[in-house]
Motif scaffolding. Structure first.
Motif, mmCIF file in Angstrom:
data_model
loop_
_atom_site.group_PDB
_atom_site.id
_atom_site.type_symbol
_atom_site.label_atom_id
_atom_site.label_comp_id
_atom_site.label_asym_id
_atom_site.label_seq_id
_atom_site.Cartn_x
_atom_site.Cartn_y
_atom_site.Cartn_z
ATOM 1 N N LEU A 67 1.919 -16.776 -0.944
ATOM 2 C CA LEU A 67 3.018 -15.908 -1.346
ATOM 3 C C LEU A 67 4.121 -16.077 -0.302
ATOM 4 O O LEU A 67 4.053 -15.502 0.775
ATOM 5 C CB LEU A 67 2.550 -14.451 -1.428
ATOM 6 C CG LEU A 67 3.599 -13.405 -1.817
ATOM 7 C CD1 LEU A 67 4.208 -13.703 -3.174
ATOM 8 C CD2 LEU A 67 2.983 -12.007 -1.804
ATOM 9 N N ARG A 69 7.537 -15.936 1.842
ATOM 10 C CA ARG A 69 8.325 -14.766 2.226
ATOM 11 C C ARG A 69 9.548 -14.593 1.339
ATOM 12 O O ARG A 69 10.032 -13.481 1.137
ATOM 13 C CB ARG A 69 8.734 -14.857 3.687
ATOM 14 C CG ARG A 69 9.666 -16.004 4.046
ATOM 15 C CD ARG A 69 9.902 -16.090 5.558
ATOM 16 N NE ARG A 69 10.362 -14.824 6.085
ATOM 17 C CZ ARG A 69 10.222 -14.455 7.352
ATOM 18 N NH1 ARG A 69 9.607 -15.264 8.206
ATOM 19 N NH2 ARG A 69 10.687 -13.289 7.759
ATOM 20 N N GLU A 71 9.625 -14.790 -1.755
ATOM 21 C CA GLU A 71 9.207 -14.141 -2.995
ATOM 22 C C GLU A 71 8.959 -12.650 -2.812
ATOM 23 O O GLU A 71 8.707 -11.944 -3.792
ATOM 24 C CB GLU A 71 7.925 -14.798 -3.526
ATOM 25 C CG GLU A 71 8.072 -16.253 -3.912
ATOM 26 C CD GLU A 71 8.858 -16.422 -5.203
ATOM 27 O OE1 GLU A 71 9.006 -15.424 -5.930
ATOM 28 O OE2 GLU A 71 9.321 -17.540 -5.475
ATOM 29 N N LEU A 72 8.995 -12.174 -1.575
ATOM 30 C CA LEU A 72 8.683 -10.771 -1.319
ATOM 31 C C LEU A 72 9.870 -9.872 -1.624
ATOM 32 O O LEU A 72 11.027 -10.263 -1.462
ATOM 33 C CB LEU A 72 8.279 -10.585 0.151
ATOM 34 C CG LEU A 72 6.985 -11.276 0.588
ATOM 35 C CD1 LEU A 72 6.829 -11.165 2.101
ATOM 36 C CD2 LEU A 72 5.781 -10.659 -0.101
ATOM 37 N N ASP A 73 9.584 -8.662 -2.059
ATOM 38 C CA ASP A 73 10.614 -7.657 -2.273
ATOM 39 C C ASP A 73 10.894 -6.856 -1.004
ATOM 40 O O ASP A 73 11.774 -5.997 -0.991
ATOM 41 C CB ASP A 73 10.193 -6.678 -3.384
ATOM 42 C CG ASP A 73 10.598 -7.206 -4.748
ATOM 43 O OD1 ASP A 73 11.023 -8.365 -4.822
ATOM 44 O OD2 ASP A 73 10.468 -6.462 -5.731
ATOM 45 N N LEU A 79 5.710 -5.735 5.690
ATOM 46 C CA LEU A 79 4.618 -5.686 4.718
ATOM 47 C C LEU A 79 3.387 -5.068 5.373
ATOM 48 O O LEU A 79 2.973 -5.475 6.460
ATOM 49 C CB LEU A 79 4.300 -7.106 4.234
ATOM 50 C CG LEU A 79 3.512 -7.235 2.943
ATOM 51 C CD1 LEU A 79 4.267 -6.604 1.780
ATOM 52 C CD2 LEU A 79 3.237 -8.707 2.643
ATOM 53 N N TRP A 81 0.242 -4.996 4.268
ATOM 54 C CA TRP A 81 -1.046 -5.567 3.899
ATOM 55 C C TRP A 81 -1.816 -6.007 5.153
ATOM 56 O O TRP A 81 -1.233 -6.533 6.100
ATOM 57 C CB TRP A 81 -0.861 -6.779 3.001
ATOM 58 C CG TRP A 81 -0.325 -6.448 1.634
ATOM 59 C CD1 TRP A 81 -0.179 -5.216 1.081
ATOM 60 C CD2 TRP A 81 0.150 -7.388 0.670
ATOM 61 N NE1 TRP A 81 0.343 -5.319 -0.178
ATOM 62 C CE2 TRP A 81 0.557 -6.636 -0.460
ATOM 63 C CE3 TRP A 81 0.267 -8.771 0.637
ATOM 64 C CZ2 TRP A 81 1.070 -7.244 -1.604
ATOM 65 C CZ3 TRP A 81 0.783 -9.377 -0.496
ATOM 66 C CH2 TRP A 81 1.174 -8.626 -1.598
ATOM 67 N N VAL A 89 -0.929 -10.330 -7.371
ATOM 68 C CA VAL A 89 0.116 -11.342 -7.283
ATOM 69 C C VAL A 89 0.234 -12.057 -8.626
ATOM 70 O O VAL A 89 -0.670 -11.992 -9.468
ATOM 71 C CB VAL A 89 -0.183 -12.377 -6.174
ATOM 72 C CG1 VAL A 89 -0.081 -11.754 -4.792
ATOM 73 C CG2 VAL A 89 -1.556 -13.008 -6.378
ATOM 74 N N TRP A 104 5.568 -12.201 -5.951
ATOM 75 C CA TRP A 104 5.334 -10.776 -5.697
ATOM 76 C C TRP A 104 5.108 -10.027 -7.000
ATOM 77 O O TRP A 104 5.739 -10.293 -8.013
ATOM 78 C CB TRP A 104 6.554 -10.234 -4.962
ATOM 79 C CG TRP A 104 6.619 -8.750 -4.803
ATOM 80 C CD1 TRP A 104 7.249 -7.870 -5.612
ATOM 81 C CD2 TRP A 104 6.041 -7.978 -3.743
ATOM 82 N NE1 TRP A 104 7.112 -6.597 -5.126
ATOM 83 C CE2 TRP A 104 6.380 -6.630 -3.987
ATOM 84 C CE3 TRP A 104 5.278 -8.291 -2.624
ATOM 85 C CZ2 TRP A 104 5.980 -5.604 -3.139
ATOM 86 C CZ3 TRP A 104 4.892 -7.265 -1.785
ATOM 87 C CH2 TRP A 104 5.224 -5.950 -2.040
ATOM 88 N N SER A 105 4.220 -9.069 -6.974
ATOM 89 C CA SER A 105 4.034 -8.154 -8.098
ATOM 90 C C SER A 105 4.409 -6.753 -7.646
ATOM 91 O O SER A 105 3.859 -6.250 -6.664
ATOM 92 C CB SER A 105 2.581 -8.169 -8.584
ATOM 93 O OG SER A 105 2.361 -7.112 -9.510
ATOM 94 N N GLN A 108 0.980 -2.738 -7.871
ATOM 95 C CA GLN A 108 -0.053 -2.915 -6.864
ATOM 96 C C GLN A 108 -1.189 -1.918 -7.056
ATOM 97 O O GLN A 108 -1.786 -1.448 -6.087
ATOM 98 C CB GLN A 108 0.545 -2.806 -5.465
ATOM 99 C CG GLN A 108 1.420 -3.987 -5.067
ATOM 100 C CD GLN A 108 0.629 -5.281 -4.962
ATOM 101 O OE1 GLN A 108 -0.533 -5.294 -4.523
ATOM 102 N NE2 GLN A 108 1.229 -6.389 -5.386
#
Length: 706
Positions: A67, A69, A71-73, A79, A81, A89, A104-105, A108
């Protein structure tokens, strides 16, 4: 042939999800090769570890994706996690070398998907279908209730009718397990009993007859409570059905379970007034009620719920008053309209209605949008128990067009109808800032009006009379009251303080950031008193302008937030330096190729933007023309014109109406199909084949105006 677990339509082969619902389901991957993954599906994974460029996520033993970076929101550094955490994901593709690209999803939690399936690469099935038949036979007749085997099924298991004895109307609970019941047990009327239990009136549950409020649930974890309110959304997961209930104090999720993936209380729809009894629990930090009984209210009971909600909305939605930032008299003159706009926004939050903010992809537009975002997000967090509610109920969509045209409106209509039909969401409130106030936006506004969508328009420019009749609330100066030095960012910052006075101190520097030149002294002083001197304000403005250009359709929420509110100085200074370097390079090229003309004693500076600008790199043509006219129009030029293939921009030191120029140009060059494409940006469009005629006509039209 299989059938879709969501809509029931036939699916080729042994599949369990149709094409239109692929992204509504989360998959538990049991395969052993990346090639078995299906692109665009959402998968459950486990965080393996971090790198400078992203997060590695294990989808199965030996099957790991990246994933990135980008693509992250959120920022990678923020983050939360940890290695070993379960995450969700989306697989965007598998490369020839076996590398898996992930996205990113925003969802969650299991409950945020409408279903759950296991996928082993060759086939897919419900988690409850994978049992060993012998083991299922051993457990099928047990009556001791056990803990659910997956997080999505940790609601109370529906009671099962076991024997048709004298006490059959009081069924014993049965064990919940991942294995299916044996054929003999499945023939018993278990589903019928579960449905009967789901239809049980709320009054029959052992709970306090005293109604409690959503706001009090934090102190009632592990208690059985009674709630009354309105259903604002319904989501079907692979386990329970999730009803979102709103009362006069807030919103909470209530999970109701019949059997995996089966809709509980199918007759309950969005907008129903309901009474619900259930146990309060915490799931991943969020409050949730495990429904034991639910009943749709009617008559006086329903009226009482509606009255409570209406009274609460009236009391909470309307701000007590408007206090313009820096005491701006021009803003104060628009006070009633701003209070109406603030009430509409606050009401949408209280009604659990999504809010969509549209603004230009400019520094002024981003300042205005960010001000509203800063004010609204805390209100959403206060109204909802879900930790990610701010991402569901507030969306900011910049546009690189100076008007709210059919392209933007079609995009918005498509998204809102998908959300309504797929997720039972209410139609949103649209807030258009810096766009939507002129006739060029008429077609886009008409499309929204077909669906009876509420729209609020806030613009520092004078609105057209036709637009005032098209939208529910419009805040804009009139010709008689117009203040030439009022920016949209300044106007909306005062609106944001009315929406949420608690963030007022966060907003005081924003008006100064929204001006490129001649910033009113009142806003300069306000910013300076808050610790922002002129140099710092300039850095923020330039940094926002640069970031507004790149990925112009993205809100860049966290990045803009860091720049405008939480930056210690390094980020804005760094981005501002890039802004100045790029603008100076482009300015040097453009200045060397400006052509100065004089018509009837009126001086012009004309730039061929096709030949002497990098049209697809920063800075955008409107920003470059602004800069050229301020600093490089030879001082005496009455106007600067930048002309391209089929559009041009006009900048003037006088009170020049771009519509008048366009109208006169159309008379001089009738074959060019001249029209005003954006009054605010001084933009005129025409047929490419008539470019030379249009250039001469525009120069003549401007000379006539002076």
């Amino acid at each position: 042939m299989g059938s879709c677990i969501i809509c029931g339509t036939d699916v080729e082969g042994d599949g369990r999800i149709c094409r239109s619902h692929q992204e509504d389901v989360v998959f538990d991957f049991r395969g052993n090769s990346p090639d078995q993954l299906v692109a665009n599906r959402f998968y459950r994974g486990v965080v393996d570890g971090y790198a400078d460029f992203g997060v590695f996520v294990d989808l199965a033993p030996g099957v790991t994706g990246l994933l990135h970076r980008s693509e992250l929101d959120v920022r990678l550094e923020s983050l939360e996690w940890e290695p070993g955490d379960d995450v969700f994901v989306q697989v965007t593709g598998v490369r020839d070398n076996g590398n898996i690209d992930l996205a990113w999803s925003i969802r969650q939690a299991d409950r945020e998907f409408r279903g759950e399936l296991v996928h082993d690469g060759d086939s897919e099935w419900l988690p409850t279908d994978q049992a060993d038949e012998t083991e299922a036979t051993d457990t099928a007749v047990e009556t001791e209730p056990v803990e659910a085997t997956s997080e999505t099924e940790q609601t109370e298991t529906a009671p099962t009718e076991t024997e048709p004895t004298e006490t059959a109307d009081e069924p014993e609970p049965t064990e919940t397990a991942s294995e299916p019941e044996t054929t003999e047990t499945a023939s018993e009327p278990e589903t019928e009993s579960a449905v009967e239990a789901a239809a049980e009136p709320a009054d029959s549950v052992t709970a306090s007859d005293e109604r409690v409020t959503v706001a009090s649930l934090g102190d009632r974890v592990d208690e059985t409570v009674r709630l009354e309110g309105e259903v604002v959304s319904v989501r079907q997961t692979g386990g329970p059905t999730i009803f979102e209930l709103r009362d006069e104090t807030g919103v909470v999720d209530a999970a109701a379970f019949v059997e995996p993936g089966v809709r509980a209380y199918p007759d309950v729809v969005v907008g129903d007034a309901i009474r619900l009894d259930g146990e309060v629990e915490r799931r991943r930090g969020d409050l949730q009620v495990e429904t034991e009984a639910l009943a749709v209210l009617a008559g006086d009971d329903a009226d009482a719920v509606e009255t409570r909600l209406a009274e609460a909305l009236t009391a909470e939605a309307r701000p007590e008053g408007l206090q313009p930032l820096a005491g701006d008299e021009a803003v104060a003159g628009l006070g009633e309209g701003l209070l109406d706009a603030a009430e509409a926004i606050r009401r949408a939050v209280l009604e659990s209605r999504p809010i969509v903010v549209r603004h230009p992809a400019t520094a002024d537009g981003y300042v205005a949008g960010a001000a509203l975002e800063r004010a609204v997000l805390p209100l959403i967090d206060d109204a909802h128990e879900q930790s990610d509610a701010a991402y569901h109920y507030f969306t900011r969509r910049p546009t690189d067009e100076p008007v709210y045209g059919m392209d933007a409106a079609t995009n918005d209509a498509t998204r809102m109808l998908q959300d309504r039909d797929r997720h039972d969401e209410k139609l949103p409130l649209f807030v258009l800032v810096g766009i939507g106030s002129t006739t060029e936006s008429a077609d886009g506004l008409d499309l929204l009006s077909v669906y009876d969508v509420e729209a609020v328009v806030v613009d520092a420019a004078v609105a057209d009379a036709e637009t005032r009749a098209q939208v529910d609330t419009l805040v804009s100066p009139t010709l008689e009251s117009v203040d030439a030095d009022l920016s949209t960012g300044a106007l909306v910052s005062s609106l944001a303080s009315a929406v949420n006075d608690a963030v007022r101190s966060d907003l005081v520097h924003l008006p100064a950031v929204s001006y490129w030149a001649e910033t009113p002294d009142r806003y300069v002083t306000l910013a300076r008193d808050a610790g922002y001197d002129r140099e710092r304000i300039a850095e923020l403005r330039e940094a926002v302008a640069l970031e507004a250009y790149y990925q112009s359709y993205q809100d860049k929420r966290e990045l803009i937030d860091d720049l405008l509110f939480d930056d210690g100085g390094d980020l804005a200074a760094h981005v501002s330096a890039q802004f100045r370097e790029k603008l100076e390079t482009e300015r040097e090229t453009a200045s060397a190729n400006l052509v100065t003309e004089s018509v009837d004693g009126v001086e012009f500076a004309v730039l061929d933007t096709d030949a002497y600008t990098h049209r697809y790199d920063f800075p955008p043509t409107p920003l470059l023309l602004d800069d050229l006219h301020r600093h490089h129009a030879n001082g005496d030029a009455a106007a600067t014109v930048g002309i391209g293939t089929d559009e041009l921009y006009v900048r003037s030191t006088g009170d020049l109406s771009v519509r008048s120029v366009a109208s006169r140009t159309a008379e001089i060059a009738p074959e060019a199909d001249v029209s005003t494409a954006g009054r605010r940006e001084g933009k005129i469009s025409f047929l490419a084949g008539e470019r030379d005629a249009v250039e001469d006509a525009v120069v003549a039209a401007i000379a006539d105006a002076f």
